[in-house]
Write a protein that holds these residues in place. Structure first.
Motif, PDB file in Angstrom:
ATOM      1  N   LEU A  95     -49.007 -50.595  -4.084  1.00  0.00           N
ATOM      2  CA  LEU A  95     -49.182 -50.309  -5.503  1.00  0.00           C
ATOM      3  C   LEU A  95     -47.828 -50.175  -6.200  1.00  0.00           C
ATOM      4  N   GLU A  96     -46.872 -49.523  -5.531  1.00  0.00           N
ATOM      5  CA  GLU A  96     -45.519 -49.425  -6.091  1.00  0.00           C
ATOM      6  C   GLU A  96     -44.886 -50.805  -6.223  1.00  0.00           C
ATOM      7  N   GLU A  97     -45.114 -51.665  -5.229  1.00  0.00           N
ATOM      8  CA  GLU A  97     -44.565 -53.027  -5.291  1.00  0.00           C
ATOM      9  C   GLU A  97     -45.194 -53.812  -6.441  1.00  0.00           C
ATOM     10  N   VAL A  98     -46.485 -53.646  -6.654  1.00  0.00           N
ATOM     11  CA  VAL A  98     -47.174 -54.320  -7.762  1.00  0.00           C
ATOM     12  C   VAL A  98     -46.597 -53.859  -9.095  1.00  0.00           C
ATOM     13  N   GLU A 146     -44.715 -56.208 -11.791  1.00  0.00           N
ATOM     14  CA  GLU A 146     -45.169 -56.276 -13.183  1.00  0.00           C
ATOM     15  C   GLU A 146     -44.032 -55.959 -14.143  1.00  0.00           C
ATOM     16  N   ALA A 147     -43.175 -54.999 -13.768  1.00  0.00           N
ATOM     17  CA  ALA A 147     -42.027 -54.674 -14.618  1.00  0.00           C
ATOM     18  C   ALA A 147     -41.045 -55.844 -14.664  1.00  0.00           C
ATOM     19  N   GLU A 205     -38.780 -60.526 -17.620  1.00  0.00           N
ATOM     20  CA  GLU A 205     -38.556 -61.970 -17.742  1.00  0.00           C
ATOM     21  C   GLU A 205     -39.205 -62.522 -19.010  1.00  0.00           C
ATOM     22  N   LYS A 206     -40.421 -62.071 -19.325  1.00  0.00           N
ATOM     23  CA  LYS A 206     -41.088 -62.536 -20.553  1.00  0.00           C
ATOM     24  C   LYS A 206     -40.305 -62.094 -21.790  1.00  0.00           C
TER      25      LYS A 206
END
Length: 160
Positions: A31-34, A38-39, A44-45
């Motif tokens: 979950l921390e990796e996800v 996402e961050a 990047e966006k």
């Protein structure tokens, strides 16, 4: 006294608790990796949006015209003539369409083969090149001013 069954059940409960804790810990790490990924995606966006805004600012016609006037003496820019534009049919062929030369015979002659074998390799490679040239047509530019092609523009990618 504790019966054997009680000891076995206590062992099973302890093992089950250890496995449950391990699975929970692994799930929290994932979950921390996800959240980290996402961050990174959001960063990047945001960077892409910033670069698009910067590109829009840098490519404004008024700004470009002002730069052309300012650096005209150094750059000596000229307007593009209409005859400098080409149709897609007039572009060179793709790399994938270029005939591949036969290099095995050329390597043999380069390793110290006799003049006779070098001559025969040259003749054979010339024949191979002629056969390859016959197999793949050489693109020729289309004549300008054809009425049926005037309204159509063909587009395509030059990448492989």
């Amino acid at each position: 006294m504790l019966k054997t069954l009680d000891l076995v059940l206590i062992g099973v409960m302890t093992a089950t608790a250890a496995v449950t804790y391990t699975i929970k810990h692994r799930a929290e790490l994932k979950l921390e990796e996800v959240h980290r990924l996402e961050a990174e995606i959001k960063l990047e966006k945001d960077t892409i949006d910033l670069l698009k805004a910067d590109w829009a600012l840098q490519s404004q016609p008024n700004r470009l015209e002002r730069l052309v006037r300012a650096y005209n003496d150094e750059l000596k820019l000229q307007p593009t003539e209409s005859t400098a534009l080409v149709h897609a049919k007039e572009l060179p062929m793709l790399k994938s369409e270029v005939p591949v030369p036969d290099v095995t015979e050329a390597k043999a002659s380069a390793k110290g083969a006799t003049e006779a074998s070098a001559k025969s390799a040259t003749v054979a490679s010339a024949k191979g090149a002629q056969a390859t040239a016959k197999a793949q047509p050489i693109p020729m530019p289309a004549p300008r001013g054809e009425a049926e092609d005037a309204d159509q523009i063909e587009t395509g990618s030059v990448e492989e």
